[in-house]
Design a protein around this motif. Structure first.
Motif, short mmCIF file in Angstrom:
data_model
loop_
_atom_site.label_atom_id
_atom_site.label_comp_id
_atom_site.label_asym_id
_atom_site.label_seq_id
_atom_site.Cartn_x
_atom_site.Cartn_y
_atom_site.Cartn_z
N VAL A 80 -28.78 55.95 34.80
CA VAL A 80 -29.61 54.93 34.15
C VAL A 80 -28.92 54.47 32.87
O VAL A 80 -28.53 55.28 32.04
N VAL A 81 -28.77 53.15 32.72
CA VAL A 81 -28.20 52.57 31.51
C VAL A 81 -29.30 51.81 30.79
O VAL A 81 -29.90 50.88 31.35
N ASN A 82 -29.61 52.21 29.56
CA ASN A 82 -30.75 51.65 28.82
C ASN A 82 -30.38 50.47 27.93
O ASN A 82 -31.26 49.82 27.38
N ASP A 83 -29.09 50.19 27.74
CA ASP A 83 -28.64 49.07 26.92
C ASP A 83 -27.97 48.02 27.80
O ASP A 83 -27.49 48.32 28.90
N SER A 84 -27.91 46.80 27.31
CA SER A 84 -27.25 45.73 28.06
C SER A 84 -25.75 45.97 28.12
O SER A 84 -25.10 46.26 27.11
N ALA A 85 -25.20 45.84 29.34
CA ALA A 85 -23.76 45.99 29.53
C ALA A 85 -23.08 44.65 29.77
O ALA A 85 -21.86 44.59 29.95
N ARG A 86 -23.82 43.57 29.74
CA ARG A 86 -23.32 42.24 30.09
C ARG A 86 -22.17 41.82 29.18
O ARG A 86 -22.30 41.77 27.95
N GLY A 87 -21.01 41.56 29.77
CA GLY A 87 -19.87 41.02 29.03
C GLY A 87 -19.19 41.98 28.08
O GLY A 87 -18.43 41.54 27.21
N ARG A 88 -19.38 43.29 28.22
CA ARG A 88 -18.83 44.24 27.26
C ARG A 88 -17.60 44.95 27.83
O ARG A 88 -17.44 45.10 29.05
N ASP A 89 -16.74 45.37 26.93
CA ASP A 89 -15.56 46.17 27.29
C ASP A 89 -15.98 47.63 27.13
O ASP A 89 -16.04 48.16 26.02
N ILE A 90 -16.24 48.31 28.24
CA ILE A 90 -16.89 49.63 28.22
C ILE A 90 -15.88 50.73 28.53
O ILE A 90 -15.11 50.64 29.50
N TYR A 91 -15.91 51.78 27.72
CA TYR A 91 -15.07 52.96 27.90
C TYR A 91 -15.99 54.16 28.15
O TYR A 91 -16.86 54.47 27.33
#
Length: 408
Positions: A80-91
């Motif tokens: 479950v991801v509770n924050d917006s991931a839209r358009g982010r560079d995620i590590y």
């Protein structure tokens, strides 16, 4: 190139996308330190990024996203991801060797295995895939890295792992001291970075034993087996020291715990009388092999014996190391904090940690800007600079200053 000059390069490059860090529960402590460094790196950039849309959300008080890996009573789970991931560079940072975490299944308490951690990693990737601009996985200990080749009818677990992650859409895979980095051949179009940590080992030795002389006449770098020879030769060449190697003589007529038992460790190298010795390897598992190597080195009249490994797993506990240290078989054991370390380990007089959190934060910072990381991946110049200052009696001040900067 100095560290200041490296970071000044970033001022001239726009980030790929707003940075976010997902710290899996298995890497909570390390992830917290990495996040602190990222906040520290960018804390003075408000004027630079105030109105530039290319630097949107660049300066933050916390780069970590809020995620969960929920378990049902049956042992099944979901990410479950509770924050917006839209358009982010995620590590995504994970430690597949953290055995301290538990979950309940049908009333029983189970400790999480590497398999459990890998499944949770895939769940989180699946939850954000299609939304993020880019997904990178930081897995310091390569999952199933020792099962990298076939001998008969065997599974190729490491290859399957990397293929699965690439099929899920990751753009970068970052690991440390992979048992066999050729595993990247399974996905040649995905960026695979394999880092080493000799610079951090050298800093720890210099701080704890300021009397060591780092040259060919006084210092030797030893490989405990054939597989670790490359890293030992590299380190010896960089510091200008001599090198040697042990090879394992096995009994191929028997199989014990899935392996041919080791009969003896045979040494190939020059005279060690009175010399300081560093034994370099990728991991300590049970510790039996590296302790036997240390005993033989002391029997050859080596002076100080330093055991340096990227991953200290200590699967058989710490008692064997306590006894070996009491018997004078080695002087210090240095491992990184890239994998879980039990609390009692820090209480041991023979143990020293090589903190890799700043190095990890540097990797993330440079990759987020799509900047060259050549000087990070091959730390030859940093080691030479440290040796120069050490030879001028300046290294202790340098190391102490760097350690002070770990507190914010």
């Amino acid at each position: 190139m100095s560290e200041l000059e490296l970071h000044e390069q970033l001022d001239r490059k726009i980030p790929v996308a707003p940075l976010s860090l997902i710290v899996m529960p298995s890497a909570k402590e390390l992830g917290s330190r990495v996040n602190d460094y990222l906040v520290h790196f960018r804390s003075g950039c408000e004027d630079l990024v105030q109105k530039d849309p290319g630097f949107y959300d660049y300066v933050r008080a916390d780069y970590r996203m809020h995620t969960q890996c929920v378990r049902f009573g049956t042992g099944e789970g979901k990410g479950v991801v509770n924050d917006s991931a839209r358009g982010r560079d995620i590590y995504i940072l994970t430690d597949v060797m953290n055995y301290s975490l538990t979950y309940e299944m049908s009333g029983f308490v189970n400790h999480m295995s590497p398999d459990d951690h890998f499944q949770d990693l895939k769940r989180i990737i699946a939850a954000i895939n299609g939304k993020a601009a880019r997904i990178s996985v930081i897995m310091p200990f390569l999952y199933e890295g020792r099962q990298h080749k076939r001998a008969g009818r065997e599974s190729l677990d490491a290859a399957i792992m990397l293929k699965e992650l690439c099929d899920l859409g990751i753009a970068n895979f970052i690991t440390f001291d992979a048992h066999d980095p050729r595993i990247q051949n399974v996905a040649p179009l995905t960026n695979f970075d394999n880092y080493i940590s000799p610079y951090q080992f050298l800093k720890a030795i210099i701080k704890s034993f300021p009397d060591v002389v780092l040259d060919k006449e006084h210092f030797v770098v030893i490989s405990p087996d054939e597989g670790a020879l490359d890293r030992a030769v590299y380190f010896a060449n960089v510091i200008g020291a001599d090198t040697g190697m042990f090879y394992k003589r096995r009994d191929y007529s028997k199989i014990v715990n899935g392996k041919n038992p080791i009969v003896a460790h045979e040494f190939l190298g020059s005279d060690l009388n009175g010399k300081d010795v560093i034994v370099m390897d990728d991991m300590i598992s049970s510790g039996g092999s590296i302790l036997d190597t240390a005993r033989q080195l002391k029997a050859m009249h080596a002076n100080h014996v330093f055991l340096c490994t990227t991953f200290g797993l200590f699967t058989d506990g710490l008692d064997n190391f306590d006894r070996a240290y009491a018997d004078g078989d080695f002087d210090m054991c240095i491992t990184t904090n890239l994998t879980y370390q039990p609390p009692e380990l820090s209480e041991r007089k023979w143990f020293c940690v090589a903190d890799m959190s700043k190095f990890l934060a540097d990797i993330i910072e440079f990759m987020n800007h799509d900047a060259s990381i050549n000087n990070l991946s091959t730390p030859t110049s940093k080691i030479h600079e440290l040796l120069r200052k050490y030879n001028q009696k300046e290294a202790l001040d340098l190391v102490s200053k760097e350690l002070e900067q770990t507190e914010f």
